[in-house]
Design a protein around this motif. Structure first.
Motif, short mmCIF file in Angstrom:
data_model
loop_
_atom_site.label_atom_id
_atom_site.label_comp_id
_atom_site.label_asym_id
_atom_site.label_seq_id
_atom_site.Cartn_x
_atom_site.Cartn_y
_atom_site.Cartn_z
N ARG A 58 0.74 -1.13 0.08
CA ARG A 58 -0.02 -0.01 -0.10
C ARG A 58 0.87 1.41 0.12
N PHE A 59 2.08 1.26 0.37
CA PHE A 59 3.06 2.37 0.52
C PHE A 59 3.70 2.58 -0.86
N TYR A 60 4.22 1.49 -1.36
CA TYR A 60 5.08 1.76 -2.57
C TYR A 60 4.44 1.64 -3.77
N GLY A 61 3.15 1.25 -3.47
CA GLY A 61 2.21 0.94 -4.85
C GLY A 61 1.87 2.17 -5.57
N TRP A 62 1.77 3.46 -4.84
CA TRP A 62 1.44 4.57 -5.29
C TRP A 62 2.56 5.55 -5.37
N GLY A 63 2.41 6.62 -6.22
CA GLY A 63 3.62 7.56 -6.35
C GLY A 63 4.74 7.21 -7.11
N ARG A 64 5.28 8.24 -7.87
CA ARG A 64 6.20 8.10 -8.46
C ARG A 64 7.59 7.58 -7.74
N ASP A 65 7.76 8.41 -6.61
CA ASP A 65 8.98 8.34 -5.74
C ASP A 65 8.41 8.73 -4.40
N ASP A 66 9.50 8.63 -3.43
CA ASP A 66 9.22 8.95 -2.17
C ASP A 66 9.01 10.74 -1.88
N ARG A 67 9.26 11.46 -2.74
CA ARG A 67 8.95 12.75 -2.75
C ARG A 67 7.46 13.04 -3.09
N GLU A 68 6.97 12.39 -3.97
CA GLU A 68 5.48 12.67 -4.03
C GLU A 68 4.64 11.98 -2.88
N ARG A 69 5.08 10.90 -2.49
CA ARG A 69 4.61 10.37 -1.06
C ARG A 69 4.65 11.13 0.03
N GLU A 70 5.82 11.78 0.25
CA GLU A 70 6.15 12.63 1.36
C GLU A 70 5.36 13.85 1.19
N LYS A 71 5.17 14.44 0.15
CA LYS A 71 4.27 15.58 -0.06
C LYS A 71 2.81 15.32 0.21
N ARG A 72 2.29 14.11 -0.05
CA ARG A 72 0.87 13.63 0.35
C ARG A 72 0.80 13.59 1.87
N PHE A 73 1.92 12.99 2.24
CA PHE A 73 1.98 12.69 4.09
C PHE A 73 1.87 14.02 4.50
N ARG A 74 2.43 15.18 4.25
CA ARG A 74 2.77 16.45 4.79
C ARG A 74 0.94 17.30 4.66
N GLU A 75 0.55 16.78 3.45
CA GLU A 75 -0.72 17.52 3.32
C GLU A 75 -1.68 16.90 4.27
N TYR A 76 -1.64 15.53 4.20
CA TYR A 76 -2.44 14.83 5.20
C TYR A 76 -2.11 15.27 6.59
N LEU A 77 -0.88 15.70 7.11
CA LEU A 77 -0.78 15.82 8.58
C LEU A 77 -1.62 17.35 8.67
N LYS A 78 -1.68 18.24 7.57
CA LYS A 78 -2.12 19.34 7.78
C LYS A 78 -3.85 19.38 7.80
N GLU A 79 -4.33 18.25 6.94
CA GLU A 79 -5.68 17.90 7.06
C GLU A 79 -6.03 17.44 8.42
N LEU A 80 -5.27 16.62 9.09
CA LEU A 80 -5.47 16.03 10.29
C LEU A 80 -5.42 16.96 11.15
N GLY A 81 -4.65 17.92 11.34
CA GLY A 81 -4.60 19.10 12.23
C GLY A 81 -5.71 20.20 12.12
N GLU A 82 -6.16 20.14 10.82
CA GLU A 82 -7.41 21.13 10.74
C GLU A 82 -8.45 20.32 11.31
N GLN A 83 -8.52 19.12 11.17
CA GLN A 83 -9.65 18.00 11.68
C GLN A 83 -9.82 18.05 13.10
N LYS A 84 -8.62 18.28 13.57
CA LYS A 84 -8.41 18.01 15.09
C LYS A 84 -9.04 19.47 15.70
#
Length: 743
Positions: free
Chosen positions: A367-393
Motif C-alpha cells: 500500500r505504501f510503494y504501490g502509489w507515487g512516482r517516488d518518495d518525494r511525491e509520497r512525502e508531499k501527500r503525507f505532509r498534506e495529510y498532516l495538515k488536514e489532520l490538524g485542521e480536523q482536530k
C-alpha cells in the motif's frame, strides 16, 4: 516316468493376509501391504506354507513344460484425428484407449480439455452420423448382394431341374406317390425293393433338392441373424451416444491396465491428477496422499521418490500461480491511491508523526510503494495529510468546546458560586462531557462560562436607568428583543474571547512541542545530512557554492532541520575526509614504488602516478605531486628515526653492556664467580668491567642488524653508528641494589 509324482499345485501359493497384487506401469506385477505400507516385486509367501518336499522340482518341471508367456504388446498410437479449429489431436491407441495431445505445447491428457469440449462433441456427432450412414450403406449393399446370390442359386436350381426333366421324363403321379409313400413311411421297403432303378434316380434328385433347400434356409437364417446383430449394434451405439450427450461435461477416463509412458509424460499426468483433485499446495505429502492414492494415475511414476518430487514441483508451481493470481486480483480491484490514503488514515493518528519513522516502518508494504512516482511525491501527500489532520482536530476541539458550553447552559447548574467538583458529577454521563479530552480544560471552560455569566449580570445591574428609559420610551416587546440581542452579543463576545485565549495557549503549546521535537530530531537530521553528503559528493575539490544546485534537488537537503553554519561544518568535514582518504591511497602508491628512504622522486613512474585515481581526484600536477612526495618522505623519515630510538631503548643487550661500561674504576669492584657462569672448576672471581670493555660496538651491531628498524638506514651507516654512540654516551652507570662484602 510313472514314478514321478504329480505337482502339488500348478498356481503360486496364496498371498499372506494384508498383501494385494497389482500391475505396474511396465506390466510387471508388484505386491503391496496396506498395513505396513510396504511394496515389493518379490511375491511374499505365507507364514506357514504347507508345501511338499517335491513341490519345487514339480514347479520347475511344470515351468519348463509350460510355454513361455507372451510378452504383452506395447500400446502405440493407431489413429490420429485433428480436431477442427484447434491445435489438438485425438489419438486412439491399438488398445482402444483415447487421449488428446496439443501439437504446440506438447501436452497430452486423458480427459477432454474444457477449451475443446464443444469441438470434440461436434466431431463425435459427425463421426456417429458418418458411421450410421456407412452402416446403412453397407447393409443395403449386403442385402442387394444376398438377393442377387439367392436369385442366382434359384436360377441355377431351376435350370438343373429343367435339364434333368428333359433328359428323363418322370410321371408326375409316380413322383408324387413315391414322395408320399416315403414321407408317410408305409411299406417303403417293399416298394423300394420292387423298383430299384426308379428309386435310385428319384432319390438322387430328391437329395439334391433337399441340399439346395437346406443351403437356402441356412443362408436365410445367417442373414437374419446378421441383421439382428446389426440392429443390436446400432441400438447399442445410439444408447451410448445418448448417454454421452447426457453426461457431457463429465470426464470419462478409460485407463488401460498397462501404458508405456516416458517419465515426463507420467509426471505431467500425475500433476494433472493433483490439479483435478485440487490438492492444497500448503499441505504436506502425508496429509494429501489419501486424497489421490486410489487414482490409477498414481502408479504411472515408477517410485515413491519420483511421486514426491513431482508433488513438490506441483506445490511450488501451484503456490506461485495462486500468489500471482492474488496479486493480479488485488491490482485489478484496488486503486493504489485509495490504498495509500487508507494506510494514512489507519496508521497516522497524530500530527507529530515523523515522515522518516513512518516511511521506515511501512516502506515494504504494498500500500505504501504501490502509489507515487517516488518518495518525494509520497512525502508531499503525507505532509498534506498532516495538515488536514490538524485542521480536523482543531475543528473537533472547537465543536467540543461549543457543545460543552451548550451542555452547561442546558443543565442550568453553572451559576455564580457553583463548584466544579459538584457540577461535573451531574454532567459526566453526557457524551459532550467526554468530547473535551482534558479534565483541566473542562474546568477552565467551566470557569470561563461562569465569568461570562457574572459579567452579563453586572452589565444588567449597572444599567437599570437605561432599562427604565427603554421601558418608558418603547414598547415591552421591543425592550425584550433588545435585551435578548445584547445578551446574545455579550455571550458571543465572551465565547470569542475565550476561543482566542485558548487558541493562543494552544499555539504556544504547539510551538513548544515543535521546539522539543526539533531538538529530538536534530541528531536524526544530522545523520540524514551526512548520508546525503556521502551519496551526492564524492569529489574532494568541490566547493559549497558549486554543489548547492545539486543539493537543492534532494529532499533531505530541502527538509533538513539543521542551520546553515552546521551544514557548512558537516560539508567541509566530509570534503576533508574525502581528501584524507585519497591522500592515504596516494601514499600507499608511493610506498609501493619507493621502498627505501633514499628513493628520489625522479626514479618514480610519474606518468603512472598522475593518471592514478587518487592523483586525478586530488587534481595534482607534477609539482604538487613532488611536494606531496617530499612531505611524505619527511614524515616517513621522522617515523623511522623515532622507531630507531625506540629499538635501542627496547634492546636489553645494548642497555646492559652500555651501562656496565660506564662504571667508574674507583667504584666498587663487581665480580661474579665461575659457578655462576656454569663452570665446575675451582672458584675464581670474574671482573664484569673487564668483560664490558671487551663488548665493543661491533658486538652490539651484530645483535641489532636483524631488526627492520635498523636495516632501514643502510644507506647511511656512518650516521646510524653515530646515533648508536650517542645513545650509549647518554646511558648512566647502573646503581647497585645489593650489599657488596667489604675487603
Amino acid at each position: 516316468m510313472a514314478g514321478i509324482p504329480p505337482p502339488a499345485f500348478a498356481v503360486p501359493p496364496p498371498l499372506p493376509p494384508g498383501w494385494t497384487e497389482h500391475i505396474g506401469p511396465n506390466g510387471q506385477p508388484y505386491y503391496y501391504n496396506a498395513q505396513t505400507q510396504q511394496s515389493t516385486y518379490v511375491r511374499p509367501l505365507p507364514a506357514f506354507p504347507i508345501i511338499p518336499q517335491a513341490a519345487p522340482a514339480a514347479l520347475g518341471a511344470a515351468a519348463a513344460a509350460a510355454p513361455a508367456p507372451k510378452k504383452p504388446k506395447k500400446e502405440k498410437p493407431l489413429v490420429k484425428t485433428p480436431i477442427p479449429g484447434t491445435e489438438w489431436l485425438r489419438v486412439i491407441t491399438n488398445e482402444g484407449n483415447t487421449f488428446y495431445t496439443h501439437t504446440g505445447r506438447k501436452q497430452s491428457v486423458w480427459t477432454v480439455p474444457d477449451e475443446i469440449k464443444e469441438a470434440v462433441e461436434q466431431l463425435e456427432r459427425e463421426e456417429a452420423l458418418k458411421k450410421a450412414r456407412e452402416a446403412e450403406e453397407a447393409a443395403r449393399k449386403a442385402e442387394e448382394e444376398r438377393a442377387k446370390e439367392v436369385q442366382r442359386i434359384q436360377s441355377e436350381v431351376q435350370g438343373t431341374v429343367a435339364k434333368r426333366k428333359a433328359e428323363e421324363v418322370v410321371p408326375v403321379d409316380e413322383i408324387v406317390v413315391s414322395k408320399k409313400a416315403k414321407v408317410d413311411g408305409e411299406e417303403d421297403d417293399e416298394e423300394m425293393s420292387g423298383e430299384d432303378d426308379d428309386d435310385d434316380d428319384e432319390s438322387e434328385e430328391e437329395e439334391w433338392q433337399k441340399e439346395a433347400a437346406a443351403q437356402l434356409a441356412k443362408e436365410a437364417e445367417e442373414e437374419k441373424q446378421r441383421q439382428e446383430e446389426e440392429r443390436q449394434r446400432k441400438e447399442e451405439e445410439a444408447r451410448k451416444l445418448k448417454e454421452a450427450e447426457k453426461q457431457k461435461g463429465t470426464p470419462q477416463i478409460n485407463m488401460p491396465a498397462r501404458v508405456d509412458l516416458s517419465i515426463d509424460e507420467a509426471k505431467a499426468l500425475f500433476k494433472t491428477l493433483l490439479r483435478e483433485k485440487n490438492i492444497n499446495p500448503l499441505h504436506p505429502w502425508d496429509t494429501s496422499l489419501p486424497l489421490f492414492v486410489s487414482d490409477p494415475r498414481y502408479v504411472l511414476l515408477p517410485s515413491v521418490s519420483a511421486r514426491r518430487e513431482a508433488f513438490d514441483e506441483y506445490c511450488r508451481e501451484r503456490a506461485r500461480e495462486l500468489r500471482e493470481s492474488k496479486v493480479k486480483v488485488e491490482k485489478q480491484t484496488l486503486d493504489p491511491r485509495q490504498e495509500f490514503e487508507r494506510l494514512l488514515k489507519e496508521e497516522v493518528k497524530s500530527t507529530r508523526t515523523s515522515w522518516t519513522e513512518w516511511r521506515r516502518q511501512w516502506k515494504k508494504d504494498r500500500r505504501f510503494y504501490g502509489w507515487g512516482r517516488d518518495d518525494r511525491e509520497r512525502e508531499k501527500r503525507f505532509r498534506e495529510y498532516l495538515k488536514e489532520l490538524g485542521e480536523q482536530k482543531r475543528a473537533a476541539a472547537e465543536k467540543a468546546e461549543k457543545d460543552f458550553f451548550a451542555l452547561l447552559k442546558e443543565s442550568d447548574l453553572a451559576k455564580p458560586g457553583a463548584v466544579w467538583k459538584e457540577i461535573k458529577k451531574h454532567l459526566v454521563s453526557d457524551p459532550r462531557y467526554d468530547a473535551v479530552g482534558s479534565s483541566s480544560l473542562r474546568e477552565e471552560l467551566f470557569n470561563t462560562y461562569i465569568k461570562a455569566g457574572a459579567s452579563d449580570a453586572a452589565a444588567q445591574a449597572s444599567t437599570p436607568d437605561n432599562a427604565a428609559e427603554q421601558q418608558s420610551g418603547g414598547t415591552p416587546a421591543e425592550d425584550e428583543e433588545e435585551r435578548e440581542r445584547r445578551k446574545k452579543e455579550r455571550k458571543e463576545r465572551a465565547v470569542r474571547e475565550r476561543e482566542e485565549k485558548v487558541r493562543a495557549e494552544r499555539s504556544k503549546v504547539e510551538a513548544e512541542i515543535d521546539r522539543s521535537k526539533l531538538g529530538l530530531t536534530r541528531e536524526e537530521g544530522e545523520l540524514e545530512f551526512r548520508t546525503m553528503l556521502t551519496d551526492a559528493i564524492r569529489d574532494p575539490q568541490v566547493t559549497w557554492e558549486a554543489v548547492q544546485p545539486q543539493l537543492q534537488k534532494d529532499p533531505r537537503f530541502v527538509n533538513s532541520p539543521l542551520p546553515l553554519n552546521q551544514q557548512l561544518h558537516l560539508f567541509h568535514g566530509h570534503v576533508h575526509a574525502l581528501r584524507v582518504k585519497h591522500i592515504a591511497n596516494l601514499h600507499a602508491l608511493f610506498a609501493s614504488h619507493a621502498p627505501a628512504l633514499n628513493t628520489p622522486f625522479t626514479s618514480l613512474p610519474v606518468a603512472s602516478l598522475l593518471s592514478s585515481l587518487p592523483a586525478s581526484k586530488l587534481g595534482f600536477s607534477v609539482g604538487e605531486l613532488e611536494r606531496e612526495y617530499d612531505k611524505w618522505q619527511r614524515e616517513r623519515w621522522t617515523e623511522a628515526r623515532a622507531a630507531f630510538d625506540q629499538m635501542l631503548s627496547e634492546n636489553s643487550f645494548v642497555e646492559f653492556w652500555g651501562r656496565l661500561g660506564k662504571m667508574d674504576a674507583k667504584g666498587v669492584n663487581v665480580s661474579i664467580k665461575n659457578e655462576d657462569l656454569g663452570d665446575d672448576e675451582e672458584e675464581e672471581q670474574v671482573d664484569m668491567k673487564a668483560l664490558a670493555k671487551n663488548v665493543d660496538l661491533n658486538e652490539m651491531i651484530k645483535v641489532l642488524k636483524n631488526d627492520k628498524r635498523y636495516l632501514v638506514f643502510d644507506h647511511i651507516p656512518e650516521q646510524r653508528e653515530q646515533w648508536l654512540r650517542d645513545y650509549l654516551s647518554q646511558l648512566s652507570a647502573p646503581t647497585l641494589s645489593v650489599h657488596v662484602p667489604e675487603k
